[in-house]
Design an enzyme around this catalytic site. Structure first.
Site, short mmCIF file in Angstrom:
data_model
loop_
_atom_site.label_atom_id
_atom_site.label_comp_id
_atom_site.label_asym_id
_atom_site.label_seq_id
_atom_site.Cartn_x
_atom_site.Cartn_y
_atom_site.Cartn_z
CG ASN A 152 -0.33 0.63 2.43
OD1 ASN A 152 -0.43 1.85 2.63
ND2 ASN A 152 0.34 -0.17 3.25
CG ASN A 167 1.67 6.63 12.01
OD1 ASN A 167 2.84 6.32 11.78
ND2 ASN A 167 0.70 6.44 11.14
CG PHE A 168 6.83 7.61 16.57
CD1 PHE A 168 6.04 8.75 16.51
CD2 PHE A 168 7.44 7.29 17.78
CE1 PHE A 168 5.85 9.56 17.64
CE2 PHE A 168 7.26 8.09 18.91
CZ PHE A 168 6.47 9.22 18.84
CB SER A 169 5.32 3.31 12.02
OG SER A 169 3.94 3.47 12.28
CB CYS A 170 2.99 6.81 8.05
SG CYS A 170 2.41 6.94 6.36
CG ASN A 175 3.20 1.22 9.41
OD1 ASN A 175 2.83 0.69 8.35
ND2 ASN A 175 2.64 2.31 9.89
CB THR A 176 3.91 -1.73 5.74
OG1 THR A 176 3.93 -0.30 5.71
CG2 THR A 176 2.49 -2.22 5.87
#
Ligand SMILES: Cc1cc2nc3c(=O)[nH]c(=O)nc-3n(C[C@H](O)[C@H](O)[C@H](O)COP(=O)(O)O)c2cc1C
Length: 378
Positions: free
Chosen positions: A87, A150-153, A217-218
């Protein structure tokens, strides 16, 4: 009846399974359906102060592979099995004002289910840090049980946002500390796997006051190039940017990251994410030390919110507790981390003869062997 309930960062869960921050939790309707289906908790799709606009066309697709040639492709083929999700979707396209009344209504409808608000802002200056506080206050004042930072997008060009925070231990500490200054509910930090050693960033979050680490995350990734058209399988005007890989393909790598962190911080809470679709995978995360487990890809492919996935997870947990009643395992807490100490250094793995281990060093003529190899020359 086995006891599925658990306490994680002080929050009581009816079961330890959550939908992670992603399309399954992007709307009020989805979250209500998820609670109806039995999920113990949800983490909302990440909420920012301002609306965002996604790319033209598909924001996420699924890669599948075939047993005969192991070809990985987004093209649908008969007999192909799920390999991963890919994504390049940004955070929620609805800003905080849209979310606030919905968070309140969802919690009124399901007071005993857990709603964690995922939030994201920049970190380049004091104003940005105040934006985190604004988001945190708005969510907790309207009933959110916890906050996930969210430290990961992986899709942010800005150097002070998303996974660029998660790659910088200084920013991890500073942002966590800013949110903790105003937080009245537990604060979880969701990290990116796109760093050399997640233990460093986990430590930084804990220094900032984090109540839990969420991993992960991804993974940064590109879709395949179609050998016939020479175009990426997902693109806009022929162009692509690095996107995020989720689903079965990332499970072993996510477990490895998790094991490093839970071994470094055995007494801290961790929430596991990556490649969970059934209890067997969730169990690996629990045994490595996680107190809760989150799911995205498998839920997206099961009526968008995973009603069958949560049924399987709950049934699997029940069966596991029944099978291990004699071991005294009555709740997740009783077996959480039970296999964490099995992950050891290469030198601690048995060999036919211990003296065969040289740790990659060649003995130098005329010198004593390095310490690890003393057995070899003694
Ligand atoms: C389409 C899509 C959108 C996502 N959006 C977010 C998001 O807004 N915030 C976030 O923290 N993670 C987001 N994620 C990551 C997931 O929450 C999860 O960490 C990741 O997919 C790995 O879990 P899985 O293997 O169960 O898919 C997204 C994932 C996908 C596939």
């Amino acid at each position: 009846m086995p006891d599925r309930s658990t306490k994680f960062t002080g929050i009581k869960f009816e079961n330890p399974f959550l939908l992670s921050s992603a399309p399954p939790t992007e709307s009020e309707n989805n979250i209500l359906r998820a609670f109806e289906a039995g999920w113990g908790g949800v983490v909302t799709k990440t909420i920012g102060l301002h609306p965002v606009v996604n790319v033209v066309g598909a924001k996420a697709k699924f890669m599948r592979t075939t047993p005969d040639d192991a070809y990985v492709s987004m093209k649908k083929r008969p007999g192909a099995a799920l390999h991963s999700s890919w994504n390049w979707e940004l955070i929620s396209d609805k800003a905080i004002d849209w979310w606030v009344p919905r968070i309140r209504r969802i919690k009124e409808a399901y007071p005993s289910r857990v709603l964690i608000a995922s939030i994201m802002a920049g970190s380049g200056n004091d104003k940005e840090l105040r934006n985190w506080q604004t988001l945190a206050n708005a969510c907790q004042d309207n009933g959110a049980d916890g906050l996930e930072l969210n430290f990961s997008c992986p899709h942010m060009d800005r150097k002070d946002m998303g996974s660029n925070i998660g790659k910088d231990q200084g920013l991890c500490s500073v942002v966590t500390e800013a949110v903790k200054e105003v937080a009245k509910v537990p604060v979880w930090c969701k990290l990116t796997p796109a760093t050399s050693d997640m233990v460093v960033e986990a430590a930084a979050c804990f220094r900032g006051g984090a109540d839990a680490i969420v991993s992960s995350n991804t993974f940064p990734s590109l879709p395949m190039i179609d050998p016939e058209t020479l175009e990426f399988e997902i693109n806009v005007d022929g162009k692509v940017s690095s996107g995020g890989l989720g689903g079965p393909a990332i499970l072993p790598m996510s477990l490895a990251n998790m094991a490093r962190m839970t071994n470094a911080f055995p007494d801290r809470p961790f929430s596991g994410i990556g490649g969970v679709s059934d209890f067997a995978q969730a169990l690996s995360y629990f045994l490595l030390g996680c107190g809760t487990v989150q799911v995205c890809t498998a839920a997206m492919l099961d009526q968008a919110v995973g009603p069958n996935v949560i049924k399987r997870l709950n049934a699997g947990l029940d069966a596991f507790l029944e099978a291990h009643a004699a071991d005294g395992w009555k709740k997740v807490e009783d077996f959480r981390g039970a296999r964490r100490d099995r992950v050891v250094l290469q030198s601690d793995i048995r060999r036919p003869d211990t003296s065969d281990y040289q740790g990659g060093y060649e003995p130098v003529e005329g010198y004593a062997a390095p310490e690890h190899a003393t057995a070899r020359v003694s």
